[in-house]
Write a protein that holds these residues in place. Structure first.
Motif, PDB file in Angstrom:
ATOM      1  N   MET A 212      17.399   2.437 -18.159  1.00  0.00           N
ATOM      2  CA  MET A 212      18.108   3.148 -17.095  1.00  0.00           C
ATOM      3  C   MET A 212      17.627   4.595 -17.011  1.00  0.00           C
ATOM      4  SD  MET A 212      20.686   1.600 -15.343  1.00  0.00           S
ATOM      5  CE  MET A 212      22.116   0.548 -15.476  1.00  0.00           C
ATOM      6  N   ARG A 213      17.409   5.181 -18.156  1.00  0.00           N
ATOM      7  CA  ARG A 213      16.992   6.586 -18.184  1.00  0.00           C
ATOM      8  C   ARG A 213      15.637   6.769 -17.500  1.00  0.00           C
ATOM      9  NH1 ARG A 213      17.396  10.480 -23.478  1.00  0.00           N
ATOM     10  NH2 ARG A 213      16.087  12.198 -22.724  1.00  0.00           N
ATOM     11  N   VAL A 214      14.672   5.905 -17.796  1.00  0.00           N
ATOM     12  CA  VAL A 214      13.345   6.096 -17.213  1.00  0.00           C
ATOM     13  C   VAL A 214      13.315   5.688 -15.750  1.00  0.00           C
ATOM     14  CG1 VAL A 214      12.404   3.848 -17.966  1.00  0.00           C
ATOM     15  CG2 VAL A 214      10.870   5.779 -17.585  1.00  0.00           C
TER      16      VAL A 214
ATOM     17  N   VAL B 160       3.688  -1.578 -14.113  1.00  0.00           N
ATOM     18  CA  VAL B 160       3.152  -0.393 -14.792  1.00  0.00           C
ATOM     19  C   VAL B 160       3.851  -0.172 -16.126  1.00  0.00           C
ATOM     20  CG1 VAL B 160       3.020   2.124 -14.692  1.00  0.00           C
ATOM     21  CG2 VAL B 160       2.401   0.775 -12.691  1.00  0.00           C
ATOM     22  N   MET B 161       5.184  -0.180 -16.120  1.00  0.00           N
ATOM     23  CA  MET B 161       5.930   0.127 -17.344  1.00  0.00           C
ATOM     24  C   MET B 161       5.733  -0.951 -18.400  1.00  0.00           C
ATOM     25  SD  MET B 161       9.465   1.875 -16.079  1.00  0.00           S
ATOM     26  CE  MET B 161       9.429   3.401 -15.143  1.00  0.00           C
ATOM     27  N   ALA B 162       5.705  -2.210 -17.974  1.00  0.00           N
ATOM     28  CA  ALA B 162       5.465  -3.291 -18.935  1.00  0.00           C
ATOM     29  C   ALA B 162       4.109  -3.105 -19.602  1.00  0.00           C
ATOM     30  CB  ALA B 162       5.539  -4.637 -18.222  1.00  0.00           C
ATOM     31  N   ALA B 163       3.084  -2.780 -18.808  1.00  0.00           N
ATOM     32  CA  ALA B 163       1.740  -2.618 -19.356  1.00  0.00           C
ATOM     33  C   ALA B 163       1.669  -1.425 -20.313  1.00  0.00           C
ATOM     34  CB  ALA B 163       0.733  -2.452 -18.219  1.00  0.00           C
ATOM     35  N   MET B 164       2.181  -0.285 -19.895  1.00  0.00           N
ATOM     36  CA  MET B 164       2.055   0.922 -20.716  1.00  0.00           C
ATOM     37  C   MET B 164       2.877   0.850 -21.995  1.00  0.00           C
ATOM     38  SD  MET B 164       2.030   3.950 -17.823  1.00  0.00           S
ATOM     39  CE  MET B 164       1.844   5.267 -19.046  1.00  0.00           C
ATOM     40  N   LEU B 165       4.082   0.308 -21.911  1.00  0.00           N
ATOM     41  CA  LEU B 165       4.935   0.271 -23.098  1.00  0.00           C
ATOM     42  C   LEU B 165       4.513  -0.833 -24.068  1.00  0.00           C
ATOM     43  CD1 LEU B 165       8.381   0.945 -21.377  1.00  0.00           C
ATOM     44  CD2 LEU B 165       7.065   2.540 -22.781  1.00  0.00           C
ATOM     45  N   ALA B 166       4.176  -2.006 -23.547  1.00  0.00           N
ATOM     46  CA  ALA B 166       3.765  -3.104 -24.432  1.00  0.00           C
ATOM     47  C   ALA B 166       2.402  -2.846 -25.058  1.00  0.00           C
ATOM     48  CB  ALA B 166       3.748  -4.426 -23.665  1.00  0.00           C
ATOM     49  N   ARG B 167       1.607  -1.976 -24.460  1.00  0.00           N
ATOM     50  CA  ARG B 167       0.320  -1.597 -25.056  1.00  0.00           C
ATOM     51  C   ARG B 167       0.543  -0.830 -26.353  1.00  0.00           C
ATOM     52  NH1 ARG B 167      -3.865  -0.785 -27.145  1.00  0.00           N
ATOM     53  NH2 ARG B 167      -5.780   0.162 -26.337  1.00  0.00           N
TER      54      ARG B 167
ATOM     55  N   ARG C 227       0.834  -1.203   0.000  1.00  0.00           N
ATOM     56  CA  ARG C 227       0.000   0.000   0.000  1.00  0.00           C
ATOM     57  C   ARG C 227       0.874   1.260   0.000  1.00  0.00           C
ATOM     58  NH1 ARG C 227      -5.298  -0.036   1.658  1.00  0.00           N
ATOM     59  NH2 ARG C 227      -5.164   2.184   1.123  1.00  0.00           N
ATOM     60  N   GLY C 228       1.987   1.211   0.745  1.00  0.00           N
ATOM     61  CA  GLY C 228       2.845   2.382   0.851  1.00  0.00           C
ATOM     62  C   GLY C 228       3.420   2.826  -0.483  1.00  0.00           C
ATOM     63  N   VAL C 229       3.799   1.867  -1.343  1.00  0.00           N
ATOM     64  CA  VAL C 229       4.442   2.249  -2.611  1.00  0.00           C
ATOM     65  C   VAL C 229       3.425   2.743  -3.640  1.00  0.00           C
ATOM     66  CG1 VAL C 229       6.378   0.682  -2.230  1.00  0.00           C
ATOM     67  CG2 VAL C 229       4.410  -0.112  -3.568  1.00  0.00           C
ATOM     68  N   GLU C 230       2.121   2.515  -3.391  1.00  0.00           N
ATOM     69  CA  GLU C 230       1.118   3.040  -4.322  1.00  0.00           C
ATOM     70  C   GLU C 230       1.140   4.561  -4.368  1.00  0.00           C
ATOM     71  OE1 GLU C 230      -2.726   1.410  -3.546  1.00  0.00           O
ATOM     72  OE2 GLU C 230      -2.127  -0.646  -4.072  1.00  0.00           O
ATOM     73  N   LYS C 231       1.692   5.192  -3.348  1.00  0.00           N
ATOM     74  CA  LYS C 231       1.835   6.648  -3.330  1.00  0.00           C
ATOM     75  C   LYS C 231       2.639   7.140  -4.532  1.00  0.00           C
ATOM     76  CE  LYS C 231       4.141  10.326  -0.817  1.00  0.00           C
ATOM     77  NZ  LYS C 231       4.705  10.794  -2.101  1.00  0.00           N
ATOM     78  N   PHE C 232       3.551   6.296  -5.020  1.00  0.00           N
ATOM     79  CA  PHE C 232       4.429   6.708  -6.102  1.00  0.00           C
ATOM     80  C   PHE C 232       3.855   6.354  -7.479  1.00  0.00           C
ATOM     81  CE2 PHE C 232       6.960   5.780  -2.310  1.00  0.00           C
ATOM     82  CZ  PHE C 232       7.496   7.041  -2.093  1.00  0.00           C
ATOM     83  N   TYR C 233       2.649   5.813  -7.487  1.00  0.00           N
ATOM     84  CA  TYR C 233       2.027   5.391  -8.749  1.00  0.00           C
ATOM     85  C   TYR C 233       1.957   6.526  -9.773  1.00  0.00           C
ATOM     86  CZ  TYR C 233      -1.113   2.573 -11.659  1.00  0.00           C
ATOM     87  OH  TYR C 233      -1.665   1.847 -12.678  1.00  0.00           O
ATOM     88  N   PRO C 234       1.554   7.755  -9.386  1.00  0.00           N
ATOM     89  CA  PRO C 234       1.520   8.843 -10.386  1.00  0.00           C
ATOM     90  C   PRO C 234       2.884   9.119 -11.019  1.00  0.00           C
ATOM     91  CG  PRO C 234       0.264   9.461  -8.437  1.00  0.00           C
ATOM     92  CD  PRO C 234       1.000   8.197  -8.095  1.00  0.00           C
ATOM     93  N   ILE C 235       3.964   8.942 -10.256  1.00  0.00           N
ATOM     94  CA  ILE C 235       5.304   9.140 -10.820  1.00  0.00           C
ATOM     95  C   ILE C 235       5.594   8.052 -11.850  1.00  0.00           C
ATOM     96  CG2 ILE C 235       7.782   9.139 -10.291  1.00  0.00           C
ATOM     97  CD1 ILE C 235       7.082  10.364  -7.573  1.00  0.00           C
ATOM     98  N   PHE C 236       5.241   6.803 -11.538  1.00  0.00           N
ATOM     99  CA  PHE C 236       5.446   5.714 -12.502  1.00  0.00           C
ATOM    100  C   PHE C 236       4.721   6.044 -13.815  1.00  0.00           C
ATOM    101  CE2 PHE C 236       5.455   2.570  -8.669  1.00  0.00           C
ATOM    102  CZ  PHE C 236       6.701   3.025  -8.293  1.00  0.00           C
ATOM    103  N   LEU C 237       3.475   6.523 -13.695  1.00  0.00           N
ATOM    104  CA  LEU C 237       2.684   6.821 -14.894  1.00  0.00           C
ATOM    105  C   LEU C 237       3.287   7.976 -15.691  1.00  0.00           C
ATOM    106  CD1 LEU C 237      -0.990   6.670 -13.517  1.00  0.00           C
ATOM    107  CD2 LEU C 237       0.297   4.852 -14.643  1.00  0.00           C
ATOM    108  N   SER C 238       3.613   9.077 -15.016  1.00  0.00           N
ATOM    109  CA  SER C 238       4.053  10.264 -15.753  1.00  0.00           C
ATOM    110  C   SER C 238       5.417  10.053 -16.400  1.00  0.00           C
ATOM    111  CB  SER C 238       4.085  11.481 -14.821  1.00  0.00           C
ATOM    112  OG  SER C 238       5.020  11.282 -13.769  1.00  0.00           O
TER     113      SER C 238
ATOM    114  N   LEU D  16       8.446   8.759 -21.595  1.00  0.00           N
ATOM    115  CA  LEU D  16       9.222   7.859 -22.449  1.00  0.00           C
ATOM    116  C   LEU D  16       8.429   7.500 -23.700  1.00  0.00           C
ATOM    117  CD1 LEU D  16      11.731   6.067 -22.910  1.00  0.00           C
ATOM    118  CD2 LEU D  16      10.529   4.255 -21.665  1.00  0.00           C
ATOM    119  N   ILE D  17       7.134   7.241 -23.548  1.00  0.00           N
ATOM    120  CA  ILE D  17       6.279   6.912 -24.694  1.00  0.00           C
ATOM    121  C   ILE D  17       6.311   8.046 -25.714  1.00  0.00           C
ATOM    122  CG2 ILE D  17       3.863   6.635 -25.403  1.00  0.00           C
ATOM    123  CD1 ILE D  17       3.471   5.024 -22.768  1.00  0.00           C
ATOM    124  N   GLU D  18       6.169   9.280 -25.237  1.00  0.00           N
ATOM    125  CA  GLU D  18       6.169  10.418 -26.158  1.00  0.00           C
ATOM    126  C   GLU D  18       7.513  10.558 -26.858  1.00  0.00           C
ATOM    127  OE1 GLU D  18       3.458  11.901 -26.965  1.00  0.00           O
ATOM    128  OE2 GLU D  18       2.378  10.696 -25.479  1.00  0.00           O
ATOM    129  N   ARG D  19       8.597  10.335 -26.135  1.00  0.00           N
ATOM    130  CA  ARG D  19       9.920  10.427 -26.748  1.00  0.00           C
ATOM    131  C   ARG D  19      10.106   9.350 -27.794  1.00  0.00           C
ATOM    132  NH1 ARG D  19      15.106   8.697 -25.996  1.00  0.00           N
ATOM    133  NH2 ARG D  19      14.627   7.441 -24.165  1.00  0.00           N
TER     134      ARG D  19
END
Length: 459
Positions: free
Chosen positions: A154-156, A419-426, A116-127, A132-135
């Motif tokens: 490494m960059r992301v 998160v990254m696997a889902a967003m990038l592979a989509r 539950r504690g790491v879900e706080k950082f979820y918006p950072i994972f998304l943004s 990276l997607i836009e780049r």
């Protein structure tokens, strides 16, 4: 001989001492990780390996992993094996601390890293993933130019960890800190692999680069701490550095000292971005080599996700994506092995282990142990169906170590990777450069000596 006495007498530990020239040839031919794997397969689960003046005990069987990390954990700690990391990089932060010092830090910091504690950082994972997607869309997709996937990941992941720990916004600062810490990590890995050690005070080019990088990073963290202390606490950003600066021990009211804040800031960055980047890099490699797995992954993503970034609830409806992540962590663990030092005499599976013995827990081998994994070299995410996972030995899988000293950031890394696997592979397919055969080996962490060049294609 008295039978009772014979039963109580520990059996001798099997030993293997390869001739130096033979060892060097084998490592050059197979890589260090390949040599270790072949040595384990040839000589068995519990083995003392002597390499020149060095001696270590290779621990691979899940029962032995449990013994060292859980059952007899008080007899094993991060002792001399971690001295170089303490001296050069992580100080006395949570990864390298021992005894009561470690327990105190763990007690303070564990609440930040619960599921539950790491879900706080979820918006950072998304943004950061969206950036990276836009780049990739604007610069790379369909260009026909391969990119080095480890550099991209490494960059992301560096961006994620700097935003999460330090609230760093400047791209210039991000790249400067990222490059400096990677210089430090690379220097330590290279130093550890050299047969002849050069003292750090000798002004070699590598030592000088390391000193400059270390000075830059520690000055950066120290300045951040000073800036925050100059402001009212209600103006401090809500990141991990602020949490570490304000958390007090419930029993004593003690705060973390400044040097420990610096040590743990370095620890979170060094341990928190590189390992996740390597997991993601090998995820794209595994998908490129397993088209049916990729097809099933894409089908799940397309059925659940729209064009917007996934919500937490949508992510929970992507079980196959998480199975793919877990299988990558099995076959390609970012840390293929980790050390524990015997701090007291012990007996492991009838073998005497004297205090001072260096134990090398061989994750890469455990994850391929044929007694616990069917067709262990095959990439099969269905191993992680709930019923199959529940039936498996609890200690046959330990990509983040296991027991009380399991990696504090494991929940953070798993959520970030999911998160990254889902967003990038989509949105993209990633293809290994035609004709390229990676030479997978260990360089402190898992990597490929000739890189992972990949082409980015739009889906």
């Amino acid at each position: 001989m008295n039978p009772a006495l014979a039963i109580d007498t520990p059996r001798p530990l099997k030993e293997y001492t390869p001739p130096t020239l033979e060892l060097l040839k084998a490592i050059r031919r197979e890589g260090f990780l390949g040599w270790m794997t072949n040595t384990w397969r040839q000589h068995g689960d519990l083995l003392r390996i002597r390499m020149g003046a060095q001696s270590l005990v290779l621990v691979t069987h899940p029962d032995h992993v449990r013994h060292v990390n859980v059952t007899r954990r008080e007899s094993y700690d991060k002792g001399e094996s971690y001295d170089v990391l303490r001296e050069l990089l992580l100080g006395n932060g949570i990864v390298t601390a021992t005894g009561e010092d470690w327990r105190w830090q763990r007690r303070l910091m564990a609440p930040f890293f619960t599921p539950r504690g790491v879900e706080k950082f979820y918006p950072i994972f998304l943004s950061d993933t969206q950036q990276l997607i836009e780049r990739w869309r604007s610069q790379l997709q369909g260009s026909g130019r391969p990119v080095e996937m480890l550099d991209e990941m490494m960059r992301v992941t560096a961006s994620v960890i700097l935003h999460s720990v330090f609230s760093t916004e400047s791209d210039e600062a991000l790249l400067r800190i990222k490059n400096s810490i990677e210089t430090m990590v690379s220097h330590i890995s290279d130093t550890g692999m050299r047969p002849v050690q050069v003292p750090q005070w000798v002004p070699t080019p590598g030592n000088l680069r390391f000193r400059r990088a270390h000075k830059l990073v520690t000055a950066y963290i120290r300045e951040l701490i000073a800036r925050r202390r100059a402001l009212p606490t209600e103006q401090w950003p809500d990141d991990l550095l602020t949490k570490m600066m304000t958390i007090r021990d419930e029993e004593t009211g003690t705060l973390m000292a400044e040097q420990l804040l610096i040590d743990n800031g370095l620890t979170m960055f060094a341990a928190g971005h590189e390992t996740t980047a390597r997991t993601l890099s090998f995820l794209w490699y595994a998908l490129s080599q397993n088209p049916e797995v990729e097809r099933r992954l894409h089908a799940e993503l397309d059925s659940v996700l729209g064009d917007a970034p996934p919500t937490i609830n949508e992510l929970k409806r992507l079980p196959y994506t998480l199975q793919v992540v877990k299988e990558v962590l099995r076959l390609y663990p970012a840390a293929p092995m980790y050390a524990r030092d015997a701090v007291a005499d012990d007996e492991l599976d009838g073998v005497r282990i004297p205090a001072g013995t260096r134990m090398l827990v061989f994750t890469y081998g455990t994850h391929r142990h044929p007694a616990f994994w069917d067709e262990p070299e095959r990439f099969d995410p269905d191993r992680w169906l709930p019923e199959r996972e529940a039936a498996r030995h609890d200690y046959a899988y330990h990509p983040f170590a296991i027991g009380p000293r399991i990696c504090l950031g494991n929940n953070f890394s798993l959520l970030e990777t999911h998160v990254m696997a889902a967003m990038l592979a989509r949105r993209f397919k990633l293809r290994l450069k035609p004709g390229h055969v990676p030479r997978i080996d260990m360089f402190g962490t898992l990597g490929s000596s000739n890189g992972l060049p990949m082409l980015i294609e739009a889906r």
